[in-house]
Scaffold this active site. Structure first.
Site, mmCIF file in Angstrom:
data_model
loop_
_atom_site.group_PDB
_atom_site.id
_atom_site.type_symbol
_atom_site.label_atom_id
_atom_site.label_comp_id
_atom_site.label_asym_id
_atom_site.label_seq_id
_atom_site.Cartn_x
_atom_site.Cartn_y
_atom_site.Cartn_z
ATOM 1 N N ASP A 576 12.458 2.909 5.254
ATOM 2 C CA ASP A 576 11.352 2.178 4.632
ATOM 3 C C ASP A 576 11.280 0.738 5.148
ATOM 4 O O ASP A 576 12.189 0.231 5.796
ATOM 5 C CB ASP A 576 11.554 2.188 3.115
ATOM 6 N N GLU A 579 8.024 -4.351 7.563
ATOM 7 C CA GLU A 579 6.803 -5.148 7.757
ATOM 8 C C GLU A 579 6.900 -6.566 7.209
ATOM 9 O O GLU A 579 5.967 -7.347 7.360
ATOM 10 C CB GLU A 579 5.614 -4.449 7.098
ATOM 11 N N ASP A 653 1.962 3.202 0.706
ATOM 12 C CA ASP A 653 1.778 3.276 -0.747
ATOM 13 C C ASP A 653 0.305 3.287 -1.153
ATOM 14 O O ASP A 653 -0.252 2.272 -1.577
ATOM 15 C CB ASP A 653 2.477 2.091 -1.421
#
Length: 873
Positions: A576, A579, A653
């Site tokens: 995950d 960014e 998400d």
């Protein structure tokens, strides 16, 4: 001179719910002049053995590039009489808040918006001119790596000249967000040398490199923010002298543009010319057709076609809502710019292709903006004093994708186990997993893996239950961990977990064995603040340390963490984040933080991928080649070259909603835009992720939304569930008999085209073509296809999917493209649709998503046979 300002907004909790679009330089336009004594009138130059460049003096001078196999097709061309290279020195302000970034251009200190061509030189072999260009390039690693220049196929072509400023009056933009911006450059009149190199890289790619030299001031003087008029007379005289001396030929044309800089109200700022040492903006301007469509730019969630838009290329959180209301309003109100907008994305790419089979991409990692707001031209603004990229040749979108991924890299074939059945995402501990497993067995659900995000344990914070970011199993929550893995493995079901490149202090975690944060801190492999201390990055309710992936010791240490996880029997994981690298960190490499920010997700993917390859190499005999033993990871953040390092992507998400910018519709747009950009394997969380449970704003995953999302993802590369950020607010696949039965049905739908999926996965690894495809890839000449967004998509070439993406809808409109020789057959009714270029309404009750196969195709017939065998048809 400091030209980068970072403003932290992490802890600002009452904000403007409608933030303005961050301002960058407006569209810069200037004149093109050329030296008639040195530059020929009209000439065709060879670039390598396959490309040619045409220089023409018609209408003021222009360049055109084409492939020798198709001289009538222009791959790239400049606008006659207008500058194609311009430069500026600007102050940049970046507002940052928890992974969201707003990059703004503020004061413009220097501007060279006009261009001369002094010489166009053919370089038939390495000589002192080429060596001079290499020297200029090697001084800036974001500009050109030496191995790129070694790839040059001669002859190459070098264009040199000057950039200069020569404005007579201030101008205002007539429209857009800059309509009230006034020209207010704060520096003296200046000029600068520039160099442009075109060189063939391979049969279908021509490279370009642009370098702007330091400012060359015509006089030295202290400058304050006063009107530019005081310098007009001197500029005019200098310009006149320059033209007489160098013999410039100028095509008389009126400049239709202007250049604007933001004026400051923070007080006067004085600067000496000696402080203005180099430019930090390059703009490249070239022609476009009014009806040309632009596709790509990485994983984009709101649009497929970007004609008429300005696209920033910067990795960041996609946002909560991204313009969908009322959630964007609420997210922005409580956390600065947390709502995002149509352009915010985890995985942008400075690449596009157009409906006219033109394609270009930038190399390097500098922040850039692609401006396609003008009907007849494109401008790329790059935050650097140099840039390199490539222009691609291809006769079809699939050819262009293949040529593009040939250079940036392609993913390896996915292990067959992960695409053979459902990846069951859930949380709750050992007992919860075993209970749901029993229910899935009762419904005969084909399962490939259980993905257990909470394997590290959970803690209660001010916003609810959150994971412990310490990458080892929590033996209290998952007692009997290895036995659970063994029992699932006996039924050919894998276990997948979760990790990211951040580490939380775990002093208060009762049952930890290792404190990874403290280990990384002692090894000095965390990113640092300006004082040399570990930079603690705010993340929701707690702060974390972030791995410095530029440090030479980081990769080996983290691979050892992964090794312990895999030694327990884990076969895959979500990698995950990636960014959110802050822009004011200090890195071991010392590199520019903005370009490092865009490179970080690629480095994160590279560490995970290298571990997998090293793990495989360490296996022996049959175990090494056994596809059931292969590892896999999936991630959301990326940049241009991520397909080379990442194995599998997911779209991050999405909201648990039907909305267009951040709901189920956006997941289709992200899937298709990323596929055009080289991300061959992508998928979304079934049902979306982000639920909201505020007093007046509630986003809960409904049963209908969950079931429609199951139908959609039954036709993506991976079929994976997620409970979401608030499981108790959401309908789950295990909520009741109805949802379980529908989940089983969709998992069998997914299983029914497994045979074709394996073919497409192999093709993706060989050619870079995505599994899920926008119709443009195979029907580029059908103008109706150009306007399609989330409405429908292809699986390979043989299956057409028209998902139901609206609440309460029981039918959909399907479009059957022109250019197809076969009829399309509805899999549920068997009805044939023979008229190409036509639309038809199709019934779509829940459980029967509109899917079509090519009549008579082997793939279609096998798919239908499998549906019958599963008892679905």
């Amino acid at each position: 001179m400091g030209t980068l300002k970072i403003t932290k907004k992490h802890h600002k909790h009452l904000n403007n719910p409608f933030p303005s679009t961050p301002k960058s330089l407006p569209f810069i336009q200037g004149r093109l002049l050329f030296n008639s004594q040195n530059v020929p009138s009209n000439k065709i130059f060879s670039v390598g053995k396959d490309f040619q460049l045409l220089w023409s003096i018609k209408n003021g001078g222009s360049l055109s590039i084409y492939h020798q196999s198709q001289p009538a097709k222009t791959l790239w061309s400049t606008i006659p009489g207008q500058a194609f290279v311009t430069a500026a020195l600007c102050e940049t302000e970046v507002e940052e808040s928890r992974g969201s970034f707003a990059v703004k251009d503020r004061n413009v200190y220097l501007l060279c918006d006009h261009q001369t061509i002094e010489d166009i030189r053919v370089i038939s072999e390495p000589d002192h001119h080429f060596d001079q260009f290499k020297d200029l390039s090697s001084g800036n690693t974001s500009f050109a790596q030496k191995n790129d220049l070694k790839d040059t196929q001669f002859p190459a072509l070098m264009i040199t000249g000057w950039l200069f400023s020569n404005r007579r009056k201030k101008r205002h933009q007539e429209s857009g967000i800059y309509k009230d911006t006034q020209l207010a450059t704060r520096g003296p009149p200046t000029c600068a040398r520039y160099w442009v190199l075109f060189d063939q890289k391979n049969n279908n790619q021509i490279g370009f490199q642009v370098r702007v030299g330091p400012p060359n001031f015509e006089f030295q003087q202290r400058i304050s923010p006063t009107p530019l008029g005081r310098h007009r007379r001197l500029r005019w005289k200098l310009g006149k002298i320059r033209r007489r001396k160098l013999g410039w030929f100028r095509f008389v044309t009126r400049s239709r543009g202007f250049v604007a800089g933001s004026s400051s109200s923070e007080g006067e700022m004085e600067m000496k010319a000696a402080e203005l040492t180099e430019f930090n903006r390059i703009c490249i301007t070239y022609s476009s057709e009014g009806n040309e469509r632009f596709y790509g730019f990485g994983e984009q969630f709101s649009h497929m076609d970007f004609k008429g838009k300005r696209v920033p290329i910067f990795v960041q959180e996609q946002g909560i809502g991204r313009g969908d209301q009322p959630i964007t309003f609420a997210a922005n109100l409580v956390s600065y710019r947390a709502g995002g907008d149509w352009s915010t994305t985890y995985a942008p790419s400075p690449f596009y292709m157009t409906s006219m089979m033109r394609s270009l991409y930038l190399e390097g990692y500098d922040y850039s903006v692609f401006d396609m707001t003008r009907h007849d031209k494109v401008q790329i603004q790059i935050q650097s004093n140099s840039v390199q990229g490539r222009i691609l040749n291809g006769n079809s979108p699939s050819e262009i994708i293949e040529n593009f991924t040939e250079n940036i890299g392609r993913p390896p074939e996915l292990p067959k186990w992960i695409i053979s059945g459902a990846v069951v995402g859930m949380q709750g501990g050992t007992e919860a997993v075993r209970r749901v497993w029993d229910e899935l067995k009762d419904h005969s659900v084909p399962i490939s893996a259980f993905w257990l995000q909470d394997w590290v344990g959970q803690r209660e914070t001010m916003i609810g239950s959150q994971l412990w970011w310490n990458w080892e199993v929590d033996t209290t929550r998952y007692h009997g961990w290895q036995q659970l893995i063994k029992d699932l493995g006996a039924k050919n079901i894998k276990v997948m977990t979760y990790c990211n490149p951040c580490l939380a202090p775990t002093d208060k975690k009762p049952n930890r064995r290792r404190n990874l944060f403290e280990e990384a801190k002692k090894l000095d492999i965390l990113v640092k603040d300006k004082c040399g201390e570990p930079y603690m990055v705010p993340n929701t309710a707690f702060d974390v340390g972030m791995l410095d992936l530029t440090h030479p010791d980081t990769a080996a240490w983290f691979k050892q963490v992964l090794q312990e996880m895999v030694d327990d029997g884990v076969k895959g994981w979500m990698a995950d984040f990636g960014e959110g690298l802050p822009l004011d960190v200090t890195l071991y490499s010392g590199e520019d933080p903005i370009s490092a920010h865009n490179r970080y997700p690629e480095l994160w993917a590279q560490i995970n991928r290298e571990f997998m390859e090293e793990w495989k190499s360490a296996r022996a005999g049959k175990e090494r080649e056994d596809p059931e033993e292969a590892l896999v990871f999936f991630m959301r953040a990326g940049f241009r070259d991520s397909p080379k390092w990442g194995m599998l992507f997911w779209e991050g998400d999405q909201m648990v909603s039907w909305q267009a910018n951040d709901g189920i519709k956006s997941s289709v747009v992200g899937l298709l835009s990323s596929g055009i950009s080289g991300y061959a394997f992508n998928h979304s969380d079934i049902g979306g992720y982000c639920a909201v449970n505020l007093p007046f704003i509630k986003y809960h995953r409904s049963e209908e939304l969950l079931m429609r999302w199951m139908e959609l993802n039954a036709f993506t590369t991976v079929f994976r569930t997620h409970e979401g950020n608030k499981p108790s607010c959401n309908s789950q696949f295990y909520s009741n008999h109805k949802t379980l039965s529908h989940f089983a049905r969709c998992a069998k739908l997914y299983k029914a085209w497994y045979f074709y999926r394996t073919q497409l996965v192999k093709e993706a690894a060989q050619k870079g073509l995505p599994v899920c495809r926008h119709l443009f890839i195979h029907y580029p000449n059908d103008r109706n296809v150009h306007s399609l967004s989330y409405h429908q998509f292809l699986i390979g070439t043989e299956i057409l999917v028209v998902p139901v993406l609206d609440k309460g809808k029981k039918n959909v409109k399907a479009y059957f493209p022109e250019g197809e020789t076969c009829s399309w057959q509805h899999i549920w009714s068997g009805k044939l649709f023979k008229e190409h270029g036509s639309e038809a309404w199709v019934e779509a009750p829940i459980g029967y998503p509109p899917v079509f196969i090519k009549a008579g195709s082997t793939v279609g017939e096998t798919f239908v046979d499998n549906l019958r065998n599963f008892g679905i048809l």
